[in-house]
Motif scaffolding. Sequence first.
Motif, PDB file in Angstrom:
ATOM      1  N   GLU A  73       0.808  -1.224   0.000  1.00  0.00           N
ATOM      2  CA  GLU A  73       0.000   0.000   0.000  1.00  0.00           C
ATOM      3  C   GLU A  73       0.839   1.271   0.000  1.00  0.00           C
ATOM      4  OE1 GLU A  73      -2.834  -0.124   3.170  1.00  0.00           O
ATOM      5  OE2 GLU A  73      -3.415  -2.215   2.757  1.00  0.00           O
ATOM      6  N   LEU A  74       2.149   1.138   0.000  1.00  0.00           N
ATOM      7  CA  LEU A  74       3.007   2.326   0.057  1.00  0.00           C
ATOM      8  C   LEU A  74       2.843   3.265  -1.144  1.00  0.00           C
ATOM      9  CD1 LEU A  74       6.370   0.923   1.503  1.00  0.00           C
ATOM     10  CD2 LEU A  74       4.483   2.039   2.705  1.00  0.00           C
ATOM     11  N   PRO A  75       2.627   2.757  -2.355  1.00  0.00           N
ATOM     12  CA  PRO A  75       2.487   3.677  -3.485  1.00  0.00           C
ATOM     13  C   PRO A  75       1.360   4.696  -3.328  1.00  0.00           C
ATOM     14  CG  PRO A  75       2.888   1.450  -4.282  1.00  0.00           C
ATOM     15  CD  PRO A  75       2.660   1.335  -2.802  1.00  0.00           C
ATOM     16  N   GLY A  76       0.367   4.413  -2.479  1.00  0.00           N
ATOM     17  CA  GLY A  76      -0.751   5.340  -2.309  1.00  0.00           C
ATOM     18  C   GLY A  76      -0.514   6.422  -1.267  1.00  0.00           C
ATOM     19  N   LEU A  77       0.670   6.460  -0.667  1.00  0.00           N
ATOM     20  CA  LEU A  77       0.935   7.415   0.413  1.00  0.00           C
ATOM     21  C   LEU A  77       1.475   8.755  -0.078  1.00  0.00           C
ATOM     22  CD1 LEU A  77       2.547   5.260   3.261  1.00  0.00           C
ATOM     23  CD2 LEU A  77       0.180   6.013   3.025  1.00  0.00           C
ATOM     24  N   GLY A  78       1.912   8.826  -1.323  1.00  0.00           N
ATOM     25  CA  GLY A  78       2.499  10.064  -1.821  1.00  0.00           C
ATOM     26  C   GLY A  78       3.858  10.369  -1.212  1.00  0.00           C
ATOM     27  N   ILE A  79       4.649   9.324  -0.961  1.00  0.00           N
ATOM     28  CA  ILE A  79       5.958   9.492  -0.314  1.00  0.00           C
ATOM     29  C   ILE A  79       6.883  10.372  -1.144  1.00  0.00           C
ATOM     30  CG2 ILE A  79       8.074   8.264   0.335  1.00  0.00           C
ATOM     31  CD1 ILE A  79       6.256   5.968   1.275  1.00  0.00           C
ATOM     32  N   GLU A  80       6.888  10.154  -2.446  1.00  0.00           N
ATOM     33  CA  GLU A  80       7.796  10.925  -3.294  1.00  0.00           C
ATOM     34  C   GLU A  80       7.445  12.414  -3.259  1.00  0.00           C
ATOM     35  OE1 GLU A  80       9.725  10.389  -7.742  1.00  0.00           O
ATOM     36  OE2 GLU A  80       8.804   8.690  -6.702  1.00  0.00           O
ATOM     37  N   GLU A  81       6.160  12.739  -3.223  1.00  0.00           N
ATOM     38  CA  GLU A  81       5.729  14.131  -3.142  1.00  0.00           C
ATOM     39  C   GLU A  81       6.218  14.769  -1.843  1.00  0.00           C
ATOM     40  OE1 GLU A  81       1.514  14.559  -3.145  1.00  0.00           O
ATOM     41  OE2 GLU A  81       1.554  16.705  -2.691  1.00  0.00           O
ATOM     42  N   ILE A  82       6.147  14.008  -0.744  1.00  0.00           N
ATOM     43  CA  ILE A  82       6.607  14.510   0.546  1.00  0.00           C
ATOM     44  C   ILE A  82       8.116  14.777   0.506  1.00  0.00           C
ATOM     45  CG2 ILE A  82       6.890  13.938   2.991  1.00  0.00           C
ATOM     46  CD1 ILE A  82       4.313  12.262   2.734  1.00  0.00           C
ATOM     47  N   LEU A  83       8.875  13.860  -0.090  1.00  0.00           N
ATOM     48  CA  LEU A  83      10.329  14.023  -0.171  1.00  0.00           C
ATOM     49  C   LEU A  83      10.708  15.202  -1.067  1.00  0.00           C
ATOM     50  CD1 LEU A  83      11.452  10.273  -0.422  1.00  0.00           C
ATOM     51  CD2 LEU A  83      11.599  11.780   1.566  1.00  0.00           C
ATOM     52  N   VAL A  84       9.916  15.442  -2.127  1.00  0.00           N
ATOM     53  CA  VAL A  84      10.177  16.604  -2.986  1.00  0.00           C
ATOM     54  C   VAL A  84      10.054  17.885  -2.175  1.00  0.00           C
ATOM     55  CG1 VAL A  84       9.280  17.960  -4.907  1.00  0.00           C
ATOM     56  CG2 VAL A  84       9.561  15.487  -5.166  1.00  0.00           C
ATOM     57  N   ASP A  85       9.016  17.973  -1.344  1.00  0.00           N
ATOM     58  CA  ASP A  85       8.838  19.156  -0.501  1.00  0.00           C
ATOM     59  C   ASP A  85       9.930  19.261   0.562  1.00  0.00           C
ATOM     60  OD1 ASP A  85       6.667  19.886  -1.929  1.00  0.00           O
ATOM     61  OD2 ASP A  85       5.177  19.530  -0.353  1.00  0.00           O
ATOM     62  N   LEU A  86      10.579  18.131   0.858  1.00  0.00           N
ATOM     63  CA  LEU A  86      11.643  18.117   1.875  1.00  0.00           C
ATOM     64  C   LEU A  86      12.940  18.726   1.337  1.00  0.00           C
ATOM     65  CD1 LEU A  86      11.729  17.008   4.801  1.00  0.00           C
ATOM     66  CD2 LEU A  86      12.728  14.910   3.884  1.00  0.00           C
ATOM     67  N   ARG A  87      13.059  18.811   0.006  1.00  0.00           N
ATOM     68  CA  ARG A  87      14.306  19.293  -0.603  1.00  0.00           C
ATOM     69  C   ARG A  87      14.772  20.629  -0.034  1.00  0.00           C
ATOM     70  NH1 ARG A  87      12.708  18.392  -6.884  1.00  0.00           N
ATOM     71  NH2 ARG A  87      13.386  16.232  -7.168  1.00  0.00           N
ATOM     72  N   GLU A  88      13.845  21.586   0.096  1.00  0.00           N
ATOM     73  CA  GLU A  88      14.227  22.933   0.514  1.00  0.00           C
ATOM     74  C   GLU A  88      14.766  22.968   1.948  1.00  0.00           C
ATOM     75  OE1 GLU A  88      10.819  25.624   1.546  1.00  0.00           O
ATOM     76  OE2 GLU A  88       9.669  24.032   0.515  1.00  0.00           O
ATOM     77  N   HIS A  89      14.554  21.892   2.709  1.00  0.00           N
ATOM     78  CA  HIS A  89      15.021  21.837   4.090  1.00  0.00           C
ATOM     79  C   HIS A  89      16.327  21.048   4.219  1.00  0.00           C
ATOM     80  CE1 HIS A  89      11.131  23.433   5.409  1.00  0.00           C
ATOM     81  NE2 HIS A  89      10.577  22.590   4.542  1.00  0.00           N
ATOM     82  N   CYS A  90      16.869  20.574   3.083  1.00  0.00           N
ATOM     83  CA  CYS A  90      18.049  19.703   3.115  1.00  0.00           C
ATOM     84  C   CYS A  90      19.267  20.390   2.515  1.00  0.00           C
ATOM     85  CB  CYS A  90      17.769  18.411   2.345  1.00  0.00           C
ATOM     86  SG  CYS A  90      16.439  17.413   3.061  1.00  0.00           S
ATOM     87  N   ALA A  91      20.409  20.054   3.080  1.00  0.00           N
ATOM     88  CA  ALA A  91      21.692  20.552   2.563  1.00  0.00           C
ATOM     89  C   ALA A  91      22.655  19.372   2.508  1.00  0.00           C
ATOM     90  CB  ALA A  91      22.226  21.666   3.462  1.00  0.00           C
ATOM     91  N   TRP A  92      22.279  18.369   1.707  1.00  0.00           N
ATOM     92  CA  TRP A  92      23.065  17.136   1.684  1.00  0.00           C
ATOM     93  C   TRP A  92      24.484  17.354   1.174  1.00  0.00           C
ATOM     94  CZ3 TRP A  92      20.619  14.213   4.732  1.00  0.00           C
ATOM     95  CH2 TRP A  92      19.261  13.946   4.638  1.00  0.00           C
ATOM     96  N   THR A  93      24.652  18.201   0.160  1.00  0.00           N
ATOM     97  CA  THR A  93      25.970  18.320  -0.482  1.00  0.00           C
ATOM     98  C   THR A  93      26.541  19.729  -0.491  1.00  0.00           C
ATOM     99  OG1 THR A  93      24.953  18.637  -2.666  1.00  0.00           O
ATOM    100  CG2 THR A  93      25.458  16.365  -2.006  1.00  0.00           C
ATOM    101  N   GLU A  94      25.763  20.727  -0.129  1.00  0.00           N
ATOM    102  CA  GLU A  94      26.239  22.112  -0.127  1.00  0.00           C
ATOM    103  C   GLU A  94      25.305  22.972   0.705  1.00  0.00           C
ATOM    104  OE1 GLU A  94      26.224  23.476  -4.130  1.00  0.00           O
ATOM    105  OE2 GLU A  94      24.071  23.186  -4.406  1.00  0.00           O
ATOM    106  N   GLY A  95      25.732  24.201   1.000  1.00  0.00           N
ATOM    107  CA  GLY A  95      24.882  25.120   1.742  1.00  0.00           C
ATOM    108  C   GLY A  95      24.942  24.867   3.236  1.00  0.00           C
ATOM    109  N   THR A  96      23.862  25.263   3.916  1.00  0.00           N
ATOM    110  CA  THR A  96      23.818  25.130   5.374  1.00  0.00           C
ATOM    111  C   THR A  96      22.487  24.535   5.815  1.00  0.00           C
ATOM    112  OG1 THR A  96      22.949  27.393   5.579  1.00  0.00           O
ATOM    113  CG2 THR A  96      25.343  27.106   5.787  1.00  0.00           C
ATOM    114  N   TRP A  97      22.535  23.876   6.948  1.00  0.00           N
ATOM    115  CA  TRP A  97      21.336  23.359   7.594  1.00  0.00           C
ATOM    116  C   TRP A  97      20.798  24.441   8.531  1.00  0.00           C
ATOM    117  CZ3 TRP A  97      19.445  18.685   6.165  1.00  0.00           C
ATOM    118  CH2 TRP A  97      20.322  17.784   5.538  1.00  0.00           C
ATOM    119  N   ASP A  98      19.524  24.728   8.442  1.00  0.00           N
ATOM    120  CA  ASP A  98      18.897  25.700   9.324  1.00  0.00           C
ATOM    121  C   ASP A  98      17.988  24.954  10.295  1.00  0.00           C
ATOM    122  OD1 ASP A  98      17.674  27.762  10.607  1.00  0.00           O
ATOM    123  OD2 ASP A  98      16.702  28.620   8.837  1.00  0.00           O
TER     124      ASP A  98
END
Length: 377
Positions: free
Chosen positions: A311-336
């Motif tokens: 049932e995982l495909p119906g949760l919209g996980i990828e959409e949630i992770l896309v919105d998470l991008r702006e909060h991540c600094a995996w390879t550059e920038g800073t974590w706030d």
Amino acid sequence: MSKLPIVLPAIRIRQGNQFIFAFGIDGKRVHEFAAVSRVHRTDQTLAGYQRPEVLSHIRAIRRYLESDAALLPNAIVLAFDDRVEFKALDAGASAAAYSTVGHLVIPVDPELADDEKPAWLVDGQQRSAAIRDADVDEFPVAAVGFIARDEAEQRSQFILVNNTKPLPKGLIHELLPTTSAELPAAYARRRLPATVLNFLNFGAGGGEGPFTGRISTPTMANGFIRDNSVLKMIENSLYEGALYQYRDPEDGTGDIPSILMHLNYFWGAVERVFPSAWRLPPTKSRLTHGAGIQSLGYVMDSLTEGVPAAELPGLGIEEILVDLREHCAWTEGTWDFGLDQTRRWNGIQNTPNDVRLLTSHLLRAVRGHEASVATRR
């Protein structure tokens, strides 16, 4: 080299319904009948169980053996197959006796390949290699042997014998899924997570996935994600998170196909949303770093706990992770992290405090997304 068997005076000692054999042998002859089964993989199957030889250590032992009054009091440990026989001197000896004197008969055939020899070194690999190479005519050593039912039993004994020694954890993690004996609690707890990790890394059980070939282990030298980081993520989820639903608390086993489906779906979405960061080693990406793997594991638990893999495909996980991008600094920038607390992208370390800090940050962002979606509805 002769094909005559080696016949050695020995003592058979009863332990429960099994036996061990104590004897002395010229260390120069051990390699005539015993192989060092180094860990490797053949067609996705783990073979062997020994750590690679440490050459500097062997050279140091060899120099000592070539000195005056050299002494090696510790016994080497050998696992025999059923071609090795014990012949008691007293045929009428009581079966209840703790020890019986007799002869150990070990077949020798110089034409046999290593994997066909009747014995394997469970402990004493480096000592036996040093004796083999030392410039001495002979060097008798104490030895203890047992007859193993199969290679799984040999691996179990290898882990138990080396339990108090500085054995590389990565080697233990690769061996755990193929052991059969009862193990110390800490190892028993990790047997299922280690099994899952091996399936993820070698693409078995559920086909190739986001972790395939990326986890660093003794037999996956090109991997760059630390095995211990993935193990912690899996273990946390199996005991307290989303993967708990697939684990049998009674015997520690689990529904491995469902576990793999669950992990591959979530981490596949991670790979698609953060493709560049997922391909980089931990020194260049905090996504593949221990802190990133563990923190996103907790995000997986938060988003998918109690939801079956199908049932995982119906949760919209990828959409949630896309919105998470702006909060991540995996390879550059800073974590706030708020409250005037910021870190450079690589300022996050694999420590409990930093894992908690990053986890809290990511979970706040996820909850913010969920609240926003709920408001729009």
